[in-house]
Design a protein around this motif. Sequence first.
Motif, PDB file in Angstrom:
ATOM      1  N   ARG A   1       0.772  -0.983   0.015  1.00  0.00           N
ATOM      2  CA  ARG A   1      -0.157   0.052   0.004  1.00  0.00           C
ATOM      3  C   ARG A   1       0.757   1.094  -0.002  1.00  0.00           C
ATOM      4  N   GLY A   2       2.109   1.152  -0.145  1.00  0.00           N
ATOM      5  CA  GLY A   2       2.987   2.221  -0.498  1.00  0.00           C
ATOM      6  C   GLY A   2       2.698   3.412   0.644  1.00  0.00           C
ATOM      7  N   GLU A   3       2.219   4.377   0.059  1.00  0.00           N
ATOM      8  CA  GLU A   3       2.150   5.751   0.956  1.00  0.00           C
ATOM      9  C   GLU A   3       1.104   5.889   2.037  1.00  0.00           C
ATOM     10  N   ASP A   4       0.299   4.867   2.056  1.00  0.00           N
ATOM     11  CA  ASP A   4      -0.514   4.498   3.162  1.00  0.00           C
ATOM     12  C   ASP A   4      -0.013   4.011   4.451  1.00  0.00           C
ATOM     13  N   ILE A   5       1.447   3.596   4.478  1.00  0.00           N
ATOM     14  CA  ILE A   5       1.897   3.457   5.563  1.00  0.00           C
ATOM     15  C   ILE A   5       2.218   4.815   6.564  1.00  0.00           C
ATOM     16  N   VAL A   6       2.456   5.780   5.580  1.00  0.00           N
ATOM     17  CA  VAL A   6       2.905   7.077   6.465  1.00  0.00           C
ATOM     18  C   VAL A   6       1.441   7.623   6.766  1.00  0.00           C
ATOM     19  N   LEU A   7       0.540   7.786   6.064  1.00  0.00           N
ATOM     20  CA  LEU A   7      -0.979   8.116   6.371  1.00  0.00           C
ATOM     21  C   LEU A   7      -1.477   7.268   7.693  1.00  0.00           C
ATOM     22  N   LEU A   8      -1.284   6.163   7.677  1.00  0.00           N
ATOM     23  CA  LEU A   8      -1.788   5.168   8.662  1.00  0.00           C
ATOM     24  C   LEU A   8      -1.100   5.641   9.917  1.00  0.00           C
ATOM     25  N   ALA A   9       0.175   5.777   9.651  1.00  0.00           N
ATOM     26  CA  ALA A   9       1.314   5.934  11.054  1.00  0.00           C
ATOM     27  C   ALA A   9       1.038   7.258  11.590  1.00  0.00           C
ATOM     28  N   GLU A  10       0.653   8.283  10.710  1.00  0.00           N
ATOM     29  CA  GLU A  10       0.283   9.850  11.149  1.00  0.00           C
ATOM     30  C   GLU A  10      -1.104   9.664  12.091  1.00  0.00           C
ATOM     31  N   HIS A  11      -2.008   8.806  11.280  1.00  0.00           N
ATOM     32  CA  HIS A  11      -3.382   8.667  12.090  1.00  0.00           C
ATOM     33  C   HIS A  11      -3.088   8.087  13.312  1.00  0.00           C
ATOM     34  N   PHE A  12      -2.482   7.131  13.659  1.00  0.00           N
ATOM     35  CA  PHE A  12      -2.448   6.336  14.744  1.00  0.00           C
ATOM     36  C   PHE A  12      -1.624   7.083  15.705  1.00  0.00           C
ATOM     37  N   LEU A  13      -0.375   8.074  15.182  1.00  0.00           N
ATOM     38  CA  LEU A  13       0.280   8.946  16.123  1.00  0.00           C
ATOM     39  C   LEU A  13      -0.590   9.698  16.613  1.00  0.00           C
ATOM     40  N   ARG A  14      -1.598  10.442  15.859  1.00  0.00           N
ATOM     41  CA  ARG A  14      -2.676  11.582  16.593  1.00  0.00           C
ATOM     42  C   ARG A  14      -3.496  10.906  17.552  1.00  0.00           C
TER      43      ARG A  14
ATOM     44  N   TYR B   1       2.471  16.870  21.436  1.00  0.00           N
ATOM     45  CA  TYR B   1       3.432  17.595  20.370  1.00  0.00           C
ATOM     46  C   TYR B   1       4.551  16.624  19.676  1.00  0.00           C
ATOM     47  N   LEU B   2       3.987  15.353  19.761  1.00  0.00           N
ATOM     48  CA  LEU B   2       4.996  14.350  19.212  1.00  0.00           C
ATOM     49  C   LEU B   2       4.691  14.259  17.727  1.00  0.00           C
ATOM     50  N   LYS B   3       5.810  14.061  17.002  1.00  0.00           N
ATOM     51  CA  LYS B   3       5.853  14.024  15.705  1.00  0.00           C
ATOM     52  C   LYS B   3       6.876  12.728  15.249  1.00  0.00           C
ATOM     53  N   PHE B   4       7.063  12.498  13.775  1.00  0.00           N
ATOM     54  CA  PHE B   4       7.809  11.469  13.411  1.00  0.00           C
ATOM     55  C   PHE B   4       9.235  12.303  12.688  1.00  0.00           C
ATOM     56  N   SER B   5      10.329  11.614  12.852  1.00  0.00           N
ATOM     57  CA  SER B   5      11.361  12.269  12.185  1.00  0.00           C
ATOM     58  C   SER B   5      11.374  11.605  10.760  1.00  0.00           C
TER      59      SER B   5
ATOM     60  N   ARG C   1      -0.414  -0.314  14.114  1.00  0.00           N
ATOM     61  CA  ARG C   1      -0.905   0.274  15.226  1.00  0.00           C
ATOM     62  C   ARG C   1      -0.588   0.064  16.442  1.00  0.00           C
ATOM     63  N   HIS C   2      -0.050  -1.126  16.690  1.00  0.00           N
ATOM     64  CA  HIS C   2       0.356  -1.593  18.035  1.00  0.00           C
ATOM     65  C   HIS C   2       1.894  -0.771  18.255  1.00  0.00           C
ATOM     66  N   THR C   3       2.662  -0.948  17.037  1.00  0.00           N
ATOM     67  CA  THR C   3       3.902  -0.485  17.066  1.00  0.00           C
ATOM     68  C   THR C   3       4.153   0.831  17.237  1.00  0.00           C
ATOM     69  N   VAL C   4       3.021   1.899  16.669  1.00  0.00           N
ATOM     70  CA  VAL C   4       3.260   2.968  17.012  1.00  0.00           C
ATOM     71  C   VAL C   4       2.766   3.420  18.457  1.00  0.00           C
TER      72      VAL C   4
ATOM     73  N   LEU D   1       9.873  11.228  17.422  1.00  0.00           N
ATOM     74  CA  LEU D   1       9.954   9.737  17.369  1.00  0.00           C
ATOM     75  C   LEU D   1      10.980   9.370  16.332  1.00  0.00           C
ATOM     76  N   THR D   2      12.132   8.844  16.936  1.00  0.00           N
ATOM     77  CA  THR D   2      13.144   8.400  16.209  1.00  0.00           C
ATOM     78  C   THR D   2      13.085   6.999  15.865  1.00  0.00           C
ATOM     79  N   PRO D   3      13.937   6.623  15.004  1.00  0.00           N
ATOM     80  CA  PRO D   3      13.809   5.047  14.530  1.00  0.00           C
ATOM     81  C   PRO D   3      14.146   4.305  15.843  1.00  0.00           C
ATOM     82  N   ASP D   4      15.183   4.620  16.598  1.00  0.00           N
ATOM     83  CA  ASP D   4      15.561   3.802  17.852  1.00  0.00           C
ATOM     84  C   ASP D   4      14.117   3.491  18.700  1.00  0.00           C
ATOM     85  N   ASP D   5      13.313   4.458  18.689  1.00  0.00           N
ATOM     86  CA  ASP D   5      11.832   4.071  19.319  1.00  0.00           C
ATOM     87  C   ASP D   5      10.999   2.991  18.828  1.00  0.00           C
TER      88      ASP D   5
END
Length: 454
Positions: free
Chosen positions: A327-340, A350-354, A374-377, A389-393
Amino acid sequence: MNGKLLIVDDHKQVLKALIQLLEPEFVSVTGISNPNQIISYINKEEFDVILLDMNFSAGVNTGNEGIYWLNRILKSDPLAVVVMITAYSDVNLAVKVIKEGAIDFVVKPWDNNKLITTLQAAFKLRQSKVENKNLRNRQKQLNKGIIKQYGLLIGKSQAMENVLRVMKKVARTDADVLVIGENGTGKELIVKDIHNNSRRADEAFISIDMGTITETLFESEMFGHIKGAFTDASEDKTGWFETASGGTLFLDEIGNLSLSMQSKLLTAIQNRVIYKVGSKTPIPFDIRLICATNKNLEEMVSKNLFREDLYYRINTIVIEVPPLRERGEDIVLLAEHFLREYASKYEKFYLKFSSKTLNKLMKYNWPGNVRELRHTVEKAVILCDSDVLTPDDFIISHATQQTNHQEKPPTFAETEKQALLIALNNNNGSVLKASKELGLARQTMYNKMQKYNL
């Protein structure tokens, strides 16, 4: 009985006799002799049963007056349970009032025991009607809760757009649907969305995990049973088919059924009737059937593990939910949704992804699909110590990174769209700053955002 009874009869001596007979049977009994008072009474108080005379004018025995007031009552309260009573016995008239909505017909002079039995049955019917209404209202709230909990389906990739397009077409029909896809891809969400956009949206949505039903209890669970049908059948039980009638029945993990269970399911679906265990009375049902599985049913058919006739019965429309890795770019969209979602839940607003984090998420293979993302985020949000949120997180297995060079590479358009999404995320949605990071003119940035509907 705990119910409330309203008696309407213009003959005052009859009215008095009925009240005296029935007062011990109901928690309250109200009698009126003027039918013009009926609507005001039922608007002020809720009655469980209404005993309504058929004729109110001297010398008139057509029953038309009673039918008129029956219609007025049902218009005011569609759940009203009305029993008609008259001194003029006529089979055609009895049939007519039943067709108009009365539940029974009693002739004067009445038999006391039969009248009481009739009103007891009427009271039980009223209870069932009220209970069904409450269940429907509860289902409406649950459906609203489903929409609130899961939100809209998220995805702009071509793979998901194809799924959404089919869903939109099929939702307003009653066609049977088979949803296939790996675990965690969101099959149940697809099914709920179809139900919520169907003509049955306000009716029951019953979801059954077929993998949890044993073969010995299959018929009892799906079709119900009557009291005494087997050793532990201490009371009547309504099955899932009957419960879902009018709405949607979702059979999840249908690939887990044995051949014997498949045969019983097919018979019910084909005939559109069920028989409770221990009963020979057919019970018709009206459902929209949706099934789902993570198994390859065509392969199971070829190996005689799944009935071919059942397979073709349930797959009028097939919706294949793509795995997250496709699903390509959906990964970013979903990650942003779960982050919010989780930033709000855990008050880390105030969290954001690097950009490196998003790159890492994009490269991961996500064997657990959307559920794993979802569970990873959520885990990263809980454990992080800074606002970025850095890669190490994100503790994900390198063994499942997308390193297979034989896989189809992303198209230029997909790569470009991903770059735009990451740049916008890095700059909190600022187009000017994102265009500078990408080395693009601001107008070019706007044109590309319009091109990809960002």
